[in-house]
Write a protein that holds these residues in place. Structure first.
Motif, short mmCIF file in Angstrom:
data_model
loop_
_atom_site.label_atom_id
_atom_site.label_comp_id
_atom_site.label_asym_id
_atom_site.label_seq_id
_atom_site.Cartn_x
_atom_site.Cartn_y
_atom_site.Cartn_z
N MET A 14 -5.78 17.41 1.37
CA MET A 14 -6.33 16.56 0.32
C MET A 14 -5.38 16.48 -0.86
N HIS A 15 -4.18 15.96 -0.61
CA HIS A 15 -3.20 15.73 -1.66
C HIS A 15 -3.00 14.23 -1.81
N ILE A 16 -2.66 13.80 -3.00
CA ILE A 16 -2.59 12.36 -3.27
C ILE A 16 -1.59 11.65 -2.37
N ASP A 17 -0.46 12.29 -2.08
CA ASP A 17 0.56 11.64 -1.24
C ASP A 17 0.17 11.67 0.24
N GLU A 18 -0.83 12.44 0.60
CA GLU A 18 -1.33 12.45 1.97
C GLU A 18 -2.49 11.47 2.14
N VAL A 19 -3.38 11.42 1.15
CA VAL A 19 -4.57 10.59 1.26
C VAL A 19 -4.24 9.12 0.99
N PHE A 20 -3.41 8.85 -0.01
CA PHE A 20 -3.14 7.47 -0.44
C PHE A 20 -2.69 6.56 0.71
N PRO A 21 -1.68 6.95 1.51
CA PRO A 21 -1.24 6.02 2.57
C PRO A 21 -2.26 5.83 3.69
N ALA A 69 -1.15 -20.37 -10.27
CA ALA A 69 -1.33 -19.05 -10.89
C ALA A 69 -2.35 -18.23 -10.11
N TRP A 70 -3.45 -18.86 -9.70
CA TRP A 70 -4.47 -18.15 -8.93
C TRP A 70 -3.91 -17.70 -7.59
N ILE A 71 -3.21 -18.59 -6.90
CA ILE A 71 -2.65 -18.27 -5.59
C ILE A 71 -1.69 -17.09 -5.69
N ALA A 72 -0.77 -17.14 -6.66
CA ALA A 72 0.22 -16.07 -6.81
C ALA A 72 -0.44 -14.75 -7.18
N THR A 73 -1.44 -14.82 -8.06
CA THR A 73 -2.12 -13.59 -8.48
C THR A 73 -2.86 -12.94 -7.31
N MET A 74 -3.56 -13.74 -6.54
CA MET A 74 -4.28 -13.21 -5.38
C MET A 74 -3.30 -12.62 -4.35
N ALA A 75 -2.15 -13.28 -4.18
CA ALA A 75 -1.16 -12.77 -3.24
C ALA A 75 -0.59 -11.43 -3.72
N MET A 76 -0.35 -11.31 -5.00
CA MET A 76 0.16 -10.04 -5.54
C MET A 76 -0.89 -8.95 -5.41
N ALA A 77 -2.15 -9.29 -5.64
CA ALA A 77 -3.22 -8.29 -5.49
C ALA A 77 -3.35 -7.86 -4.04
N ALA A 78 -3.27 -8.83 -3.11
CA ALA A 78 -3.37 -8.49 -1.69
C ALA A 78 -2.21 -7.61 -1.26
N THR A 79 -1.01 -7.94 -1.70
CA THR A 79 0.15 -7.12 -1.35
C THR A 79 0.02 -5.71 -1.92
N SER A 80 -0.55 -5.62 -3.12
CA SER A 80 -0.73 -4.30 -3.75
C SER A 80 -1.79 -3.46 -3.06
N SER A 81 -2.57 -4.06 -2.17
CA SER A 81 -3.60 -3.30 -1.44
C SER A 81 -3.07 -2.70 -0.15
N LEU A 82 -1.80 -2.97 0.19
CA LEU A 82 -1.21 -2.42 1.40
C LEU A 82 -0.67 -1.03 1.10
N PHE A 83 -1.55 -0.05 1.07
CA PHE A 83 -1.22 1.26 0.53
C PHE A 83 -0.20 2.02 1.38
N TYR A 84 -0.25 1.88 2.69
CA TYR A 84 0.74 2.60 3.49
C TYR A 84 2.14 2.07 3.20
N LEU A 85 2.25 0.77 3.05
CA LEU A 85 3.53 0.19 2.67
C LEU A 85 4.01 0.73 1.33
N LEU A 86 3.12 0.77 0.36
CA LEU A 86 3.48 1.23 -0.99
C LEU A 86 3.73 2.74 -1.03
N SER A 87 3.21 3.47 -0.06
CA SER A 87 3.37 4.93 -0.09
C SER A 87 4.83 5.35 0.08
N HIS A 88 5.69 4.44 0.55
CA HIS A 88 7.12 4.76 0.67
C HIS A 88 7.91 4.34 -0.57
N SER A 89 7.22 3.73 -1.52
CA SER A 89 7.92 3.10 -2.65
C SER A 89 8.65 4.09 -3.53
#
Length: 476
Positions: A358-365, A173-193
């Motif tokens: 300074m717009h959210i979709d410009e700064v976030f990624p 559970a710890w391993i999976a949670t940390m992996a999900m948190a780390a993946t969620s920190s890849l903001f440029y990747l998520l900016s295309h979501s």
């Protein structure tokens, strides 16, 4: 029970916030439709995660935060595309590749001619499928992409859990949670979501193939039996990759073949390889019927002039062009010699300062801290640990490196969107290092590495900023 109630209350509060944000930012009917779509986009991967043996409330909390973050970005994107309610949802204002994919999907949906080069069918097919269920609108494909992105995060938790099984004292559970948190920190990747782009499909395809590879690597018993489930999972990922970005199918095939180095489920590996090759050939053959120039020729030097006009252009890339020259005219051996440099460039982009306003979709990624931390920890594993022990991550690490350098070779590392799906593959290495640090292993060595890494990264970014600022000032 108390924790379950806390999660449900948190999800309810998050949903109310999403409804409030969407209805205040958009016309009421738009906002309600979007909020319901975002609820469905979260519910599907959330239910899949809750059925996993490693489910925990901390992991669910990660998904809730990710859901809220992507929802805010989605509201902003839908607002921009509809000019904040002035345009109908079935005729939004799109730009770039999103406009091409939308136009192609429309031509099929309405059975009208399409007079441009045909894009790959993956994303248009998903758009049309969402319209067939919910009606033609911007919201269904956008929410489908959000769903795929959240699902990819869940999958990477599963992938990391399989790879690190019995390698650390930390719980699954710890391993999976940390992996999900780390993946969620890849903001440029998520900016295309939340955009009408194929990156969420590509990301989900990579994560699906990674799950198949991780499960094959973990298998210890019944190695001579055919791994039907793993082959099926790999086939799903390979189909998605073949329909969205066919050249990447070869990197998925490489991952399957590398499994045979650590374990020998030869029939399964051969089946996965054959499926990948067949899908690539089928897509390549089909594409020739629709367009005179196949977009599969990514590394063909005969198209150097066309690629030179698409990549490494614009004032911000002039310093890079001055260093590397007309990369797309170089022979293959020179590109290989430049691979360490192009890979380094690919690693540090997109730069944190290259946003238009300074717009959210410009700064976030451009918030690259998460990617730099995950990358730094993965580099520590690669240089300090992978070669010293017979780790179950060795095969997976080799595959991740191969996937990373492929776009660097193809486009000189100048397009971060091409490599971001492969960032997922470095998450297990980062979490493994984190687990070892939690167990008080390699702490001194890691501290020295982290300080050196931070200094080198800071100097590199400062040099890049100075070079870009000088180039931009000449064109001001």
């Amino acid at each position: 029970m108390l924790k379950s109630k806390t999660i449900l209350i948190s999800e309810g509060i998050t949903l109310l916030l999403i409804i409030l944000i969407s209805t205040l930012s958009l016309p009421l009917s738009y906002g309600i439709q979007l909020a319901l779509g975002l609820l469905l986009a979260y519910a599907i991967p959330r239910m899949a995660y809750s059925r996993q043996s490693h489910y925990c409330t901390a992991g669910n909390a990660v998904l809730i935060v990710l859901w809220l973050m992507l929802s805010v970005l989605t509201v902003y994107y839908v607002g921009r595309c509809t000019l904040w309610g002035k345009l109908p949802l079935d005729a939004p204002h799109l730009w770039g590749d999103a406009h091409r994919y939308w136009r192609f999907a429309e031509s099929i949906y309405h059975d009208t001619p399409y007079n441009h080069i045909y894009p790959y069918i993956g994303l248009p097919a998903m758009i049309i499928s969402s319209w067939a269920i919910f009606g033609k609108s911007l919201i269904p494909p956008v929410c489908a992409n959000v769903c795929l992105s959240i699902a990819a995060v869940v999958l990477m938790g599963n992938v990391t859990r399989h790879l690190l099984a019995n390698r650390t004292r930390q719980s699954a559970a710890w391993i999976a949670t940390m992996a999900m948190a780390a993946t969620s920190s890849l903001f440029y990747l998520l900016s295309h979501s939340m955009q009408v782009l194929k990156e969420p499909l590509v990301t989900f395809g990579v994560a699906t193939c990674a799950l198949a590879v991780a499960r094959i690597i973990e298998r210890r018993d019944s190695l001579n039996l055919f791994a039907w489930r793993e082959v099926g999972i790999f086939t799903i990922g390979a189909i998605i990759m073949a329909a969205t970005r066919p050249p990447y199918v070869w990197t998925m095939i490489a991952g399957a073949l590398l499994c045979a180095i650590y374990r020998r489920p030869r029939a399964s590996v051969l089946a996965m390889t054959a499926i990948g090759v067949a899908l690539y050939v089928a897509i390549n053959f089909t594409s020739q019927w629709f367009t005179p120039q196949s977009p599969l020729d990514v590394v063909d030097s005969s198209h150097a002039e066309g690629f030179s006009s698409q990549f490494i252009i614009g004032p911000s890339q002039i310093p890079y062009y001055n260093i590397i020259g007309d990369y797309f005219t170089y022979p293959w051996w020179k590109k290989f010699l430049l691979l360490p440099f192009t890979s380094m460039v690919q690693y540090v982009i997109p730069f944190p300062w290259t946003f238009g306003g300074m717009h959210i979709d410009e700064v976030f990624p451009r918030i690259s801290l998460g990617a730099y931390i995950v990358g730094g920890m993965a580099l520590f594993y690669i240089f300090s640990l992978s070669w010293r022990r017979n780790s179950r991550l060795t095969t997976f690490t080799a595959w991740a490196i191969l996937c990373f350098v492929t776009p660097a070779y193809a486009v000189a590392g100048s397009v971060p969107r091409y490599v971001t799906p492969f960032q997922l593959l470095f998450v297990p290495m980062a979490i493994y290092v984190l687990a070892l640090l939690m167990e008080h292993q390699h702490r001194k060595k890691f501290t020295i590495f982290a300080v050196a890494y931070a200094i080198v990264l800071a100097i590199t970014l400062a040099a890049c900023y100075s070079a870009q600022a000088d180039a931009m000032s000449q064109y001001a």
